[in-house]
Design a protein around this motif. Structure first.
Motif, PDB file in Angstrom:
ATOM      1  N   GLY A 137     -17.129  -2.997  -3.799  1.00  0.00           N
ATOM      2  CA  GLY A 137     -17.884  -2.584  -4.969  1.00  0.00           C
ATOM      3  C   GLY A 137     -16.989  -2.165  -6.113  1.00  0.00           C
ATOM      4  N   ASN A 138     -17.608  -1.724  -7.195  1.00  0.00           N
ATOM      5  CA  ASN A 138     -16.862  -1.446  -8.417  1.00  0.00           C
ATOM      6  C   ASN A 138     -16.044  -0.153  -8.365  1.00  0.00           C
ATOM      7  OD1 ASN A 138     -17.872  -3.819  -9.402  1.00  0.00           O
ATOM      8  ND2 ASN A 138     -19.428  -2.856 -10.714  1.00  0.00           N
ATOM      9  N   GLY A 139     -16.136   0.575  -7.271  1.00  0.00           N
ATOM     10  CA  GLY A 139     -15.282   1.742  -7.088  1.00  0.00           C
ATOM     11  C   GLY A 139     -13.938   1.399  -6.485  1.00  0.00           C
ATOM     12  N   VAL A 140     -13.701   0.118  -6.214  1.00  0.00           N
ATOM     13  CA  VAL A 140     -12.436  -0.319  -5.624  1.00  0.00           C
ATOM     14  C   VAL A 140     -11.268   0.035  -6.555  1.00  0.00           C
ATOM     15  CG1 VAL A 140     -12.523  -2.626  -6.674  1.00  0.00           C
ATOM     16  CG2 VAL A 140     -11.298  -2.299  -4.514  1.00  0.00           C
ATOM     17  N   ARG A 141     -10.108   0.332  -5.972  1.00  0.00           N
ATOM     18  CA  ARG A 141      -8.909   0.597  -6.769  1.00  0.00           C
ATOM     19  C   ARG A 141      -7.905  -0.522  -6.503  1.00  0.00           C
ATOM     20  NH1 ARG A 141     -10.576   3.408 -10.688  1.00  0.00           N
ATOM     21  NH2 ARG A 141     -12.115   1.817 -10.129  1.00  0.00           N
ATOM     22  N   ILE A 142      -7.448  -1.163  -7.588  1.00  0.00           N
ATOM     23  CA  ILE A 142      -6.570  -2.331  -7.471  1.00  0.00           C
ATOM     24  C   ILE A 142      -5.235  -2.072  -8.151  1.00  0.00           C
ATOM     25  CG2 ILE A 142      -6.319  -4.785  -8.004  1.00  0.00           C
ATOM     26  CD1 ILE A 142      -9.415  -4.979  -7.789  1.00  0.00           C
ATOM     27  N   ASP A 143      -5.257  -1.987  -9.471  1.00  0.00           N
ATOM     28  CA  ASP A 143      -4.074  -1.558 -10.221  1.00  0.00           C
ATOM     29  C   ASP A 143      -4.584  -0.941 -11.515  1.00  0.00           C
ATOM     30  OD1 ASP A 143      -4.456  -3.594 -12.254  1.00  0.00           O
ATOM     31  OD2 ASP A 143      -3.376  -5.024 -11.004  1.00  0.00           O
ATOM     32  N   GLU A 144      -3.689  -0.326 -12.285  1.00  0.00           N
ATOM     33  CA  GLU A 144      -4.140   0.476 -13.423  1.00  0.00           C
ATOM     34  C   GLU A 144      -4.917  -0.346 -14.454  1.00  0.00           C
ATOM     35  OE1 GLU A 144      -1.103   2.835 -15.160  1.00  0.00           O
ATOM     36  OE2 GLU A 144      -0.740   4.000 -13.330  1.00  0.00           O
ATOM     37  N   ARG A 145      -4.453  -1.560 -14.750  1.00  0.00           N
ATOM     38  CA  ARG A 145      -5.134  -2.358 -15.769  1.00  0.00           C
ATOM     39  C   ARG A 145      -6.511  -2.816 -15.282  1.00  0.00           C
ATOM     40  NH1 ARG A 145      -3.682  -5.484 -20.459  1.00  0.00           N
ATOM     41  NH2 ARG A 145      -5.070  -7.275 -20.745  1.00  0.00           N
ATOM     42  N   TRP A 146      -6.561  -3.417 -14.093  1.00  0.00           N
ATOM     43  CA  TRP A 146      -7.854  -3.875 -13.591  1.00  0.00           C
ATOM     44  C   TRP A 146      -8.796  -2.703 -13.334  1.00  0.00           C
ATOM     45  CZ3 TRP A 146      -8.659  -8.727 -10.108  1.00  0.00           C
ATOM     46  CH2 TRP A 146      -8.266  -9.867 -10.822  1.00  0.00           C
ATOM     47  N   ASP A 147      -8.267  -1.573 -12.856  1.00  0.00           N
ATOM     48  CA  ASP A 147      -9.123  -0.406 -12.637  1.00  0.00           C
ATOM     49  C   ASP A 147      -9.756   0.054 -13.948  1.00  0.00           C
ATOM     50  OD1 ASP A 147      -8.332  -0.532 -10.013  1.00  0.00           O
ATOM     51  OD2 ASP A 147      -7.098   1.293 -10.068  1.00  0.00           O
ATOM     52  N   ALA A 148      -8.975   0.058 -15.030  1.00  0.00           N
ATOM     53  CA  ALA A 148      -9.510   0.469 -16.331  1.00  0.00           C
ATOM     54  C   ALA A 148     -10.599  -0.493 -16.796  1.00  0.00           C
ATOM     55  CB  ALA A 148      -8.379   0.544 -17.358  1.00  0.00           C
ATOM     56  N   ILE A 149     -10.387  -1.793 -16.575  1.00  0.00           N
ATOM     57  CA  ILE A 149     -11.387  -2.790 -16.964  1.00  0.00           C
ATOM     58  C   ILE A 149     -12.641  -2.643 -16.114  1.00  0.00           C
ATOM     59  CG2 ILE A 149     -11.904  -5.268 -16.932  1.00  0.00           C
ATOM     60  CD1 ILE A 149      -8.962  -5.731 -17.763  1.00  0.00           C
ATOM     61  N   VAL A 150     -12.459  -2.540 -14.797  1.00  0.00           N
ATOM     62  CA  VAL A 150     -13.604  -2.425 -13.895  1.00  0.00           C
ATOM     63  C   VAL A 150     -14.433  -1.181 -14.224  1.00  0.00           C
ATOM     64  CG1 VAL A 150     -14.279  -2.017 -11.492  1.00  0.00           C
ATOM     65  CG2 VAL A 150     -12.552  -3.749 -12.013  1.00  0.00           C
ATOM     66  N   ASP A 151     -13.769  -0.058 -14.437  1.00  0.00           N
ATOM     67  CA  ASP A 151     -14.497   1.186 -14.703  1.00  0.00           C
ATOM     68  C   ASP A 151     -15.254   1.118 -16.026  1.00  0.00           C
ATOM     69  OD1 ASP A 151     -13.549   2.154 -12.330  1.00  0.00           O
ATOM     70  OD2 ASP A 151     -12.039   3.483 -13.213  1.00  0.00           O
ATOM     71  N   PHE A 152     -14.641   0.537 -17.049  1.00  0.00           N
ATOM     72  CA  PHE A 152     -15.314   0.412 -18.346  1.00  0.00           C
ATOM     73  C   PHE A 152     -16.520  -0.511 -18.233  1.00  0.00           C
ATOM     74  CE2 PHE A 152     -15.634  -2.127 -22.348  1.00  0.00           C
ATOM     75  CZ  PHE A 152     -16.200  -1.129 -23.144  1.00  0.00           C
ATOM     76  N   VAL A 153     -16.330  -1.668 -17.622  1.00  0.00           N
ATOM     77  CA  VAL A 153     -17.423  -2.642 -17.517  1.00  0.00           C
ATOM     78  C   VAL A 153     -18.565  -2.077 -16.680  1.00  0.00           C
ATOM     79  CG1 VAL A 153     -18.046  -4.903 -16.598  1.00  0.00           C
ATOM     80  CG2 VAL A 153     -15.949  -4.644 -17.912  1.00  0.00           C
ATOM     81  N   ASP A 154     -18.238  -1.424 -15.569  1.00  0.00           N
ATOM     82  CA  ASP A 154     -19.280  -0.845 -14.724  1.00  0.00           C
ATOM     83  C   ASP A 154     -20.064   0.220 -15.490  1.00  0.00           C
ATOM     84  OD1 ASP A 154     -20.377  -0.576 -11.873  1.00  0.00           O
ATOM     85  OD2 ASP A 154     -19.781   1.488 -12.310  1.00  0.00           O
ATOM     86  N   ALA A 155     -19.366   1.042 -16.258  1.00  0.00           N
ATOM     87  CA  ALA A 155     -20.040   2.083 -17.036  1.00  0.00           C
ATOM     88  C   ALA A 155     -20.885   1.485 -18.155  1.00  0.00           C
ATOM     89  CB  ALA A 155     -18.999   3.051 -17.614  1.00  0.00           C
ATOM     90  N   LEU A 156     -20.406   0.408 -18.754  1.00  0.00           N
ATOM     91  CA  LEU A 156     -21.147  -0.230 -19.834  1.00  0.00           C
ATOM     92  C   LEU A 156     -22.375  -0.969 -19.301  1.00  0.00           C
ATOM     93  CD1 LEU A 156     -21.060  -0.690 -22.897  1.00  0.00           C
ATOM     94  CD2 LEU A 156     -19.775  -2.799 -22.458  1.00  0.00           C
ATOM     95  N   ALA A 157     -22.282  -1.509 -18.089  1.00  0.00           N
ATOM     96  CA  ALA A 157     -23.408  -2.248 -17.498  1.00  0.00           C
ATOM     97  C   ALA A 157     -24.499  -1.325 -16.980  1.00  0.00           C
ATOM     98  CB  ALA A 157     -22.904  -3.137 -16.364  1.00  0.00           C
ATOM     99  N   ALA A 158     -24.202  -0.040 -16.834  1.00  0.00           N
ATOM    100  CA  ALA A 158     -25.188   0.904 -16.312  1.00  0.00           C
ATOM    101  C   ALA A 158     -26.365   1.038 -17.276  1.00  0.00           C
ATOM    102  CB  ALA A 158     -24.534   2.265 -16.089  1.00  0.00           C
ATOM    103  N   ASN A 159     -27.490   1.461 -16.745  1.00  0.00           N
ATOM    104  CA  ASN A 159     -28.696   1.653 -17.557  1.00  0.00           C
ATOM    105  C   ASN A 159     -29.222   3.073 -17.338  1.00  0.00           C
ATOM    106  OD1 ASN A 159     -30.901   1.213 -19.165  1.00  0.00           O
ATOM    107  ND2 ASN A 159     -32.093   0.135 -17.601  1.00  0.00           N
TER     108      ASN A 159
END
Length: 210
Positions: A137-159
């Motif tokens: 899931g989107n809570g996965v930790r990969i590396d700093e750049r992808w983590d920043a992208i994943v966290d932003f996109v997940d937060a933006l996709a929330a309703n």
């Protein structure tokens, strides 16, 4: 007394439901089929407005043939998709596809996630990382750049959306320009809409073994 007329009832097909054994077991990079709940337009029956939208490989699949029932919306959708994912400059396409994958994972769209996770893997050559995203899931930790992208996109996709200035500053800290962040926003917005279409018009299916 005659039966009431339900608006759009003529579009409801006698398509089969997906058999329980052919439902995806979870998020996957494997190719999936998609079974529509609304009768797709046959290419041979497309009118002069619909026919140009169903040319090439895309016109074969049921999803685009369902969307072609509203040709104007499909035309805008296809134009947006081309600009967002294939536009020159800005964010690299691998990370645009990553955003589509994260959005689809957030919204629970197994079909879209399968398509765009394969693109992400093909473009980034990071298949194991992509699979971890699908599995954990989107809570996965990969590396700093992808983590920043994943966290932003997940937060933006929330309703409602949870993205705020701290997400933006984190992305800037990873070297993303405002143009690249804008591309992330567009990819996320596009797939927040696309996922809802896929989830309300049909369901994914594991292809029949040949």
């Amino acid at each position: 007394m005659s039966e009431p007329i339900v608006p759009g009832a003529e579009l409801i097909s006698e398509v089969r439901s997906v058999e329980p054994g052919r439902r995806p077991a979870g998020f996957t990079q494997e190719q999936l089929d998609w079974v529509p709940w609304v009768e797709p337009i046959r290419r041979a029956d497309a009118d002069e407005q619909q026919a140009p939208l169903l040319e090439g490989d895309r016109g074969i699949g049921p999803y685009f043939r369902v969307l072609a029932r509203n040709a104007g919306v499909l035309a805008h959708r296809s134009g947006n998709d081309k600009e967002i994912f294939y536009g020159r400059g800005g964010l690299g396409r691998a990370e645009r596809e990553l955003a589509a994958t994260v959005t689809s994972r957030h919204n629970g769209c197994e079909y879209c996630a399968s398509v765009h996770s394969r693109f992400t893997t093909a473009l980034s050559k990071r298949g194991d990382d992509v699979q971890r995203l699908l599995d954990e899931g989107n809570g996965v930790r990969i590396d700093e750049r992808w983590d920043a992208i994943v966290d932003f996109v997940d937060a933006l996709a929330a309703n409602p959306p949870r993205a705020d200035h701290t997400h933006i500053e984190r992305l800037r800290g990873q070297g993303l320009t405002d143009t690249e962040i804008h591309d992330l926003v567009l990819s996320t917005a596009s797939f927040s809409w696309a996922n809802r279409l896929m989830l309300t018009l049909g369901e994914p299916e594991v292809p029949q073994a040949s």
